[in-house]
Design a protein around this motif. Structure first.
Motif, PDB file in Angstrom:
ATOM      1  N   ARG A  25       0.978  -1.207   0.147  1.00  0.00           N
ATOM      2  CA  ARG A  25       0.009   0.463  -0.162  1.00  0.00           C
ATOM      3  C   ARG A  25       1.066   1.167   0.580  1.00  0.00           C
ATOM      4  NH1 ARG A  25      -5.368   2.453   1.268  1.00  0.00           N
ATOM      5  NH2 ARG A  25      -6.306  -0.211   2.071  1.00  0.00           N
ATOM      6  N   MET A  26       2.293   1.195   0.879  1.00  0.00           N
ATOM      7  CA  MET A  26       2.613   2.450   0.898  1.00  0.00           C
ATOM      8  C   MET A  26       3.800   2.819  -0.748  1.00  0.00           C
ATOM      9  SD  MET A  26       4.369   1.878   4.697  1.00  0.00           S
ATOM     10  CE  MET A  26       5.976   2.894   4.243  1.00  0.00           C
ATOM     11  N   ILE A  27       3.746   2.217  -0.385  1.00  0.00           N
ATOM     12  CA  ILE A  27       5.178   1.490  -2.057  1.00  0.00           C
ATOM     13  C   ILE A  27       3.867   2.066  -2.861  1.00  0.00           C
ATOM     14  CG2 ILE A  27       6.009   0.235  -4.590  1.00  0.00           C
ATOM     15  CD1 ILE A  27       6.715  -1.708  -1.900  1.00  0.00           C
ATOM     16  N   LEU A  28       2.084   1.418  -3.612  1.00  0.00           N
ATOM     17  CA  LEU A  28       1.763   2.018  -4.574  1.00  0.00           C
ATOM     18  C   LEU A  28       1.003   3.800  -4.035  1.00  0.00           C
ATOM     19  CD1 LEU A  28      -0.505  -1.187  -5.219  1.00  0.00           C
ATOM     20  CD2 LEU A  28       1.158   0.236  -6.337  1.00  0.00           C
ATOM     21  N   THR A  29       0.708   4.125  -3.418  1.00  0.00           N
ATOM     22  CA  THR A  29       1.024   4.885  -3.153  1.00  0.00           C
ATOM     23  C   THR A  29       1.040   6.262  -3.022  1.00  0.00           C
ATOM     24  OG1 THR A  29      -1.140   4.301  -1.175  1.00  0.00           O
ATOM     25  CG2 THR A  29      -0.435   6.014  -1.558  1.00  0.00           C
ATOM     26  N   ALA A  30       2.731   6.540  -2.657  1.00  0.00           N
ATOM     27  CA  ALA A  30       3.339   7.114  -2.774  1.00  0.00           C
ATOM     28  C   ALA A  30       3.371   7.174  -4.572  1.00  0.00           C
ATOM     29  CB  ALA A  30       4.948   6.627  -2.668  1.00  0.00           C
ATOM     30  N   ASP A  31       3.145   5.885  -5.248  1.00  0.00           N
ATOM     31  CA  ASP A  31       3.127   6.724  -7.097  1.00  0.00           C
ATOM     32  C   ASP A  31       1.879   7.430  -7.214  1.00  0.00           C
ATOM     33  OD1 ASP A  31       5.582   6.342  -8.456  1.00  0.00           O
ATOM     34  OD2 ASP A  31       4.442   5.295  -9.727  1.00  0.00           O
ATOM     35  N   GLY A  32       0.907   7.158  -6.535  1.00  0.00           N
ATOM     36  CA  GLY A  32       0.115   8.096  -7.136  1.00  0.00           C
ATOM     37  C   GLY A  32      -0.639   7.309  -7.654  1.00  0.00           C
ATOM     38  N   ILE A  33      -0.745   5.631  -6.908  1.00  0.00           N
ATOM     39  CA  ILE A  33      -2.207   4.938  -7.392  1.00  0.00           C
ATOM     40  C   ILE A  33      -2.803   4.366  -6.500  1.00  0.00           C
ATOM     41  CG2 ILE A  33      -2.397   2.293  -7.712  1.00  0.00           C
ATOM     42  CD1 ILE A  33       0.563   1.956  -9.112  1.00  0.00           C
ATOM     43  N   ASP A  34      -4.216   4.219  -6.386  1.00  0.00           N
ATOM     44  CA  ASP A  34      -5.416   4.768  -5.867  1.00  0.00           C
ATOM     45  C   ASP A  34      -5.280   2.876  -5.036  1.00  0.00           C
ATOM     46  OD1 ASP A  34      -7.333   5.144  -3.490  1.00  0.00           O
ATOM     47  OD2 ASP A  34      -8.602   5.389  -5.139  1.00  0.00           O
ATOM     48  N   VAL A  35      -5.271   2.769  -3.968  1.00  0.00           N
ATOM     49  CA  VAL A  35      -5.184   1.600  -3.449  1.00  0.00           C
ATOM     50  C   VAL A  35      -6.075   1.822  -1.970  1.00  0.00           C
ATOM     51  CG1 VAL A  35      -4.594  -0.710  -1.505  1.00  0.00           C
ATOM     52  CG2 VAL A  35      -2.848   0.700  -2.977  1.00  0.00           C
TER      53      VAL A  35
END
Length: 226
Positions: A25-35
């Motif tokens: 979640r942290m990795i994806l959110t940091a790249d602008g991906i919505d979890v």
């Protein structure tokens, strides 16, 4: 006129380990991906997908209770426009991964994937491409596409394909990229993409990963044959 940027991919993360879910979640959110949700087992995954309608599901394959394979089957069967499902695993040659690809998953990732590869994979799968290289799929198929391992065989009628489409399917299943197919058949890459799209449509396949499996399971290619 300025083109509108595509909306961020919407993702559900499914894994029985809270640390894995939190890290992804942290990795994806940091790249602008919505979890939009996470889940600890297959039952929760099916419910989360029904509730949030994500673009991509990152699905752990081995979980207590309803595992990732059964959840994948249910999600792809239940949804009119199902999300792309990427299998999370610790083994790159795993019969469960093979079964999930047969069921319609769009690829797999090892859990020790780098952050850059994880975010790129989500965006790639969301765009409609299969995630894994045909060569990796071929290795899986050659190991598990035997009578005893076929949990969900892809029964397809290759008679619907033209002779050229059969040739392209066979070469694709042996691991050739679009560029390599273009060279072999003296076609443009655009024409190759058109042929591949027609093959997938005629055989009712979601992506190239399933096309590789179908080529072996219909007998177009024999495991181990050159």
């Amino acid at each position: 006129m300025t083109e509108t940027a595509p909306a961020a991919p919407r993702v559900v993360i499914v894994d029985d380990q809270a640390l894995v879910r939190t890290g992804f979640r942290m990795i994806l959110t940091a790249d602008g991906i919505d979890v939009v949700a996470d889940a600890a087992d297959g039952e929760q995954a099916v419910a989360a997908v029904r509730r949030t309608r994500p673009d991509v599901v990152l699905m752990d394959i081995r979980m207590p209770g309803t595992d990732g394979l059964e959840a994948t089957r249910r999600i792809l069967a239940d949804e009119a426009t199902p999300p792309r499902i990427v299998i999370l695993t610790t083994y790159d040659l795993d019969r469960y991964v093979y079964a999930a690809l047969s069921a319609g998953a769009s690829g797999f990732l090892l859990k020790d994937v780098t952050p850059e590869h994880l975010t790129a994979a989500v965006r790639l799968v969301r765009s409609g491409d299969a995630l894994l290289a045909p060569t990796i799929t071929r290795r899986l198929v050659e190991r598990f596409a035997t009578a005893g391992e076929r949990t969900m065989p892809l029964h397809r009628d290759l008679g619907t394909l033209t002779p050229r489409e059969l040739e392209i399917l066979e070469a694709l299943a042996r691991g050739l990229s679009n560029a390599e197919l273009a060279v072999r058949f003296r076609l443009s890459e655009a024409t190759v993409k058109t042929h591949v799209a027609r093959i997938l449509s005629k055989l009712g396949l979601r992506d190239r990963a399933q096309a590789v499996i179908a080529a072996y399971e219909t007998g177009l290619i024999t495991p181990g044959a050159r």
